[in-house]
Design an enzyme around this catalytic site. Structure first.
Site, PDB file in Angstrom:
ATOM      1  N   HIS A  81      -2.888   8.364  -1.494  1.00 46.61           N
ATOM      2  CA  HIS A  81      -2.601   7.023  -1.999  1.00 46.61           C
ATOM      3  C   HIS A  81      -3.780   6.094  -1.705  1.00 46.61           C
ATOM      4  CE1 HIS A  81       1.809   7.530  -2.804  1.00 46.61           C
ATOM      5  NE2 HIS A  81       1.458   8.693  -2.255  1.00 46.61           N
TER       6      HIS A  81
ATOM      7  N   GLN B  20       5.815   7.700  -5.278  1.00 49.22           N
ATOM      8  CA  GLN B  20       5.778   9.164  -5.216  1.00 49.22           C
ATOM      9  C   GLN B  20       7.164   9.780  -5.027  1.00 49.22           C
ATOM     10  OE1 GLN B  20       2.622  11.037  -2.929  1.00 49.22           O
ATOM     11  NE2 GLN B  20       4.036  12.643  -2.284  1.00 49.22           N
TER      12      GLN B  20
ATOM     13  N   CYS C 104       0.140   3.528  -8.115  1.00 46.88           N
ATOM     14  CA  CYS C 104       1.175   2.937  -7.280  1.00 46.88           C
ATOM     15  C   CYS C 104       1.728   1.691  -7.973  1.00 46.88           C
ATOM     16  CB  CYS C 104       0.569   2.570  -5.921  1.00 46.88           C
ATOM     17  SG  CYS C 104       1.627   1.571  -4.880  1.00 46.88           S
ATOM     18  N   GLU C 105       3.032   1.642  -8.118  1.00 44.09           N
ATOM     19  CA  GLU C 105       3.627   0.501  -8.806  1.00 44.09           C
ATOM     20  C   GLU C 105       3.593  -0.776  -7.964  1.00 44.09           C
ATOM     21  OE1 GLU C 105       8.420   0.761  -8.112  1.00 44.09           O
ATOM     22  OE2 GLU C 105       7.591   2.010  -9.679  1.00 44.09           O
ATOM     23  N   HIS C 106       3.307  -0.656  -6.676  1.00 43.81           N
ATOM     24  CA  HIS C 106       3.242  -1.842  -5.812  1.00 43.81           C
ATOM     25  C   HIS C 106       1.847  -2.448  -5.741  1.00 43.81           C
ATOM     26  CE1 HIS C 106       6.791   0.296  -3.878  1.00 43.81           C
ATOM     27  NE2 HIS C 106       7.274  -0.751  -4.488  1.00 43.81           N
ATOM     28  N   HIS C 107       0.809  -1.594  -5.759  1.00 44.46           N
ATOM     29  CA  HIS C 107      -0.555  -2.076  -5.546  1.00 44.46           C
ATOM     30  C   HIS C 107      -1.482  -1.823  -6.716  1.00 44.46           C
ATOM     31  CE1 HIS C 107       1.119  -1.079  -1.503  1.00 44.46           C
ATOM     32  NE2 HIS C 107       0.744  -2.327  -1.291  1.00 44.46           N
TER      33      HIS C 107
ATOM     34  N   CYS D   3      -4.012   3.055  -2.230  1.00 43.56           N
ATOM     35  CA  CYS D   3      -3.616   1.768  -1.657  1.00 43.56           C
ATOM     36  C   CYS D   3      -3.711   1.823  -0.131  1.00 43.56           C
ATOM     37  CB  CYS D   3      -2.199   1.378  -2.098  1.00 43.56           C
ATOM     38  SG  CYS D   3      -0.931   2.607  -1.802  1.00 43.56           S
TER      39      CYS D   3
END
Length: 146
Positions: free
Chosen positions: A106, A78, A37-40, A108
């Site tokens: 996910h 995703q 995940c590019e955020h977490h 995250c």
């Protein structure tokens, strides 16, 4: 993160046109992937299902799996990965249509925040005849067991 060093369109350059007029749906399902995940920066682990309707040429099935690897081996969202796979396959092969469904767990969401361990996210992208003709979308869902 090896996907940043690979050109997804180059992977699909070698095609086969000796298909004896084959023009039915080609499907590769249950392609396992691991991404982040590019955020977490937490893992996303899942499966991709891909179909296309060839128009005179096909690509080796290992190339479809490699295409999933290229995009999954990058920091990802995703939904973006799903679109990237569909759009790249459409651009490179120029088929009558492409269908992509991605299911991902996910981490995250599993290991932090709401701690929902048994949930999975489903995203899809369709082009061409899969958008215009419901029968193709229905056949795709049936083949992949959805």
């Amino acid at each position: 993160f090896a996907g940043y060093d690979q050109d997804p369109e180059k992977i699909l350059q070698k095609t086969f046109d000796e298909v004896a007029g084959y023009s039915e749906m080609v499907t590769l399902k249950d392609i396992r992937f691991e991404s982040f995940c590019e955020h977490h920066l937490a893992p996303i682990i899942g499966r991709a299902h891909i179909s296309y309707i060839p128009q005179g040429r096909v690509v080796g099935i290992s190339k479809i799996a490699r295409l999933v690897d290229v995009f999954s081996k990058r920091l990802q969202v995703q939904e973006k990965m799903t679109s990237q796979i569909a759009n790249t396959l459409q651009k490179a092969l120029e088929p009558l249509g492409v269908a992509v469904l991605v299911e991902g767990e996910h981490h995250c969401m599993c290991t932090r925040g709401v701690h929902k361990t048994s949930s999975s996210m489903i995203s899809s992208a369709f082009t061409g005849d899969f958008l215009r003709k419901q029968k193709f979308k229905d056949e795709f869902y049936k083949i992949i067991g959805k």
